[in-house]
Design a protein around this motif. Structure first.
Motif, PDB file in Angstrom:
ATOM      1  N   ASN A   1     -22.515  14.859  55.626  1.00 34.53           N
ATOM      2  CA  ASN A   1     -23.898  14.855  55.148  1.00 34.53           C
ATOM      3  C   ASN A   1     -24.280  16.199  54.531  1.00 34.53           C
ATOM      4  O   ASN A   1     -24.915  16.251  53.488  1.00 34.53           O
ATOM      5  N   GLU A   2     -23.862  17.289  55.155  1.00 30.73           N
ATOM      6  CA  GLU A   2     -24.175  18.616  54.626  1.00 30.73           C
ATOM      7  C   GLU A   2     -23.471  18.846  53.287  1.00 30.73           C
ATOM      8  O   GLU A   2     -24.048  19.409  52.358  1.00 30.73           O
TER       9      GLU A   2
ATOM     10  N   LYS B   1     -25.131  16.906  50.395  1.00 32.55           N
ATOM     11  CA  LYS B   1     -26.391  17.549  50.011  1.00 32.55           C
ATOM     12  C   LYS B   1     -26.142  18.848  49.249  1.00 32.55           C
ATOM     13  O   LYS B   1     -26.738  19.098  48.196  1.00 32.55           O
TER      14      LYS B   1
ATOM     15  N   ARG C   1     -24.511  18.114  45.805  1.00 33.75           N
ATOM     16  CA  ARG C   1     -25.507  17.480  44.915  1.00 33.75           C
ATOM     17  C   ARG C   1     -26.461  18.526  44.353  1.00 33.75           C
ATOM     18  O   ARG C   1     -26.733  18.571  43.156  1.00 33.75           O
ATOM     19  N   LYS C   2     -26.940  19.410  45.222  1.00 36.13           N
ATOM     20  CA  LYS C   2     -27.869  20.447  44.766  1.00 36.13           C
ATOM     21  C   LYS C   2     -27.193  21.442  43.825  1.00 36.13           C
ATOM     22  O   LYS C   2     -27.792  21.882  42.843  1.00 36.13           O
TER      23      LYS C   2
ATOM     24  N   GLN D   1     -31.819  13.483  44.471  1.00 40.30           N
ATOM     25  CA  GLN D   1     -31.335  12.298  45.192  1.00 40.30           C
ATOM     26  C   GLN D   1     -31.442  11.066  44.299  1.00 40.30           C
ATOM     27  O   GLN D   1     -30.548  10.220  44.292  1.00 40.30           O
TER      28      GLN D   1
ATOM     29  N   SER E   1     -30.631   9.678  50.947  1.00 43.92           N
ATOM     30  CA  SER E   1     -31.356  10.418  51.974  1.00 43.92           C
ATOM     31  C   SER E   1     -30.755  10.182  53.360  1.00 43.92           C
ATOM     32  O   SER E   1     -30.570  11.131  54.138  1.00 43.92           O
TER      33      SER E   1
ATOM     34  N   GLU F   1     -27.500  12.082  53.671  1.00 38.46           N
ATOM     35  CA  GLU F   1     -27.696  13.525  53.805  1.00 38.46           C
ATOM     36  C   GLU F   1     -28.300  13.895  55.165  1.00 38.46           C
ATOM     37  O   GLU F   1     -28.099  15.004  55.648  1.00 38.46           O
ATOM     38  N   GLN F   2     -29.039  13.001  55.781  1.00 41.62           N
ATOM     39  CA  GLN F   2     -29.610  13.260  57.109  1.00 41.62           C
ATOM     40  C   GLN F   2     -28.623  12.915  58.220  1.00 41.62           C
ATOM     41  O   GLN F   2     -28.873  13.206  59.387  1.00 41.62           O
TER      42      GLN F   2
END
Length: 169
Positions: free
Chosen positions: A3-4, A7, A10-11, A17, A32, A35-36
């Protein structure tokens, strides 16, 4: 960890998202949840994510991705500035070279015209009974005929080239 990594990558790619969701044909809420850490993509989707983020699957699964720090971004920014300056210098040098080549072309054409006028076609008075003189006379006449017809066009092109490559204020 997955998940980390999703994220962070992607950033770093500058994707929201929503944009990633569109690339993967899923809803934003799915991204979402991934990523959580509330859900995990299946293996096929993991391959699609790696393709969309242009990152190998093993990076997504195993290694911790570190976001670039401000110092790294500053160093990259400085390198890009240096590269831009070098490209600008190269462009300016090429402009100067072409400018002077166009000027030399124009000067050369004017010089040859001046020589042809000064010589006043002396081959017209030669004795063409001698084969060597006849061949040389025909060659001179062909050059002069072709030059007088093409040189004005080349001269105009050279002037336009010199004007278009001059330094703009």
């Amino acid at each position: 960890m997955l998940n980390e990594n999703i994220k962070t990558i992607r950033k770093s790619k500058g994707l929201s998202q929503q944009e990633l969701a569109i690339k993967l044909n899923v809803v934003r809420q799915t991204i979402s949840k991934w990523e959580q850490g509330l859900s995990v993509p299946d293996s096929d989707m993991l391959i699609n994510i790696s393709e969309a983020l242009e990152t190998p699957v093993h990076i997504l699964l195993g290694e911790t991705v570190i976001e670039p720090e401000a110092d790294d971004l500053k160093a990259i920014s400085e390198k890009l500035t240096i590269i831009n300056c070098q490209l600008a210098q190269r462009k300016e040098t090429n402009r100067k070279i072409f400018h002077w080549l166009f000027i030399l072309l124009c000067a050369g054409i004017i010089l040859v015209f001046a020589l042809l006028i000064k010589m006043d076609s002396p081959y017209l008075l030669w004795n063409y009974n001698n084969p060597e003189t006849a061949i040389l006379g025909v060659a001179f006449h062909a050059f002069e005929w072709l030059f007088v017809r093409l040189a004005p066009l080349i001269l105009i092109g050279g002037i336009i080239g010199a004007l278009s490559t001059r330094k703009k204020a």
